[in-house]
Design a protein around this motif. Sequence first.
Motif, PDB file in Angstrom:
ATOM      1  N   LEU A  38       0.819  -1.207   0.000  1.00  0.00           N
ATOM      2  CA  LEU A  38       0.000   0.000   0.000  1.00  0.00           C
ATOM      3  C   LEU A  38       0.856   1.262   0.000  1.00  0.00           C
TER       4      LEU A  38
ATOM      5  N   LYS B 272       1.949   2.468  -3.451  1.00  0.00           N
ATOM      6  CA  LYS B 272       0.971   2.858  -4.465  1.00  0.00           C
ATOM      7  C   LYS B 272       1.092   4.342  -4.773  1.00  0.00           C
ATOM      8  N   ASP B 273       0.933   4.685  -6.045  1.00  0.00           N
ATOM      9  CA  ASP B 273       1.083   6.065  -6.488  1.00  0.00           C
ATOM     10  C   ASP B 273       0.151   7.026  -5.743  1.00  0.00           C
ATOM     11  N   GLU B 274      -1.106   6.610  -5.521  1.00  0.00           N
ATOM     12  CA  GLU B 274      -2.045   7.506  -4.830  1.00  0.00           C
ATOM     13  C   GLU B 274      -1.564   7.814  -3.428  1.00  0.00           C
TER      14      GLU B 274
END
Length: 167
Positions: free
Chosen positions: A3, A6-8
Amino acid sequence: MALKEKDEVKKVVLFLKEIGIEVIEKELGETFLPGLELGPDCIYIDYNKLLYPGDILHEAGHLAVTVPAERKLVGTAEISKDWPTQGDEIAAILWSYAALHHLEFPAEFVFHPNGYRDSSEWFISNFESENYMGLPLLEWIGLCLGNEKAEKENKSPFPAMQKWLRD
């Protein structure tokens, strides 16, 4: 992919650091929102327990709408038992909408189906209809401008923010 990678999530953490909210990775026990806890001027994240990365923005909203003197007390015994107030909650929800708009994320990133007491769709519908409950409060604390003031001052209206942290 973890997690944390992750890019976000990276984009959210970078944004928060840029506006002055420290993000600290820390192992957490049981918390109200899995994997998240607020501290003095910071957010603690346990990536092994975090379920919804959009919750990071909502929690950041609580810090952002709190006056600096109280922001330093968040997560300590000295913070008021009434914190956050109902007004703070409404302001944090609207702040998180502005943040996801700024980051160009879909509304569901923050307003996921497993949050907001089954009212996520209601919030999304209202915000997408430009029914910004709480906007006068965010405007009053100096973070943004409603359409009328923005037009007078030749600035961008909400969901654009004039600044991200309350003075």
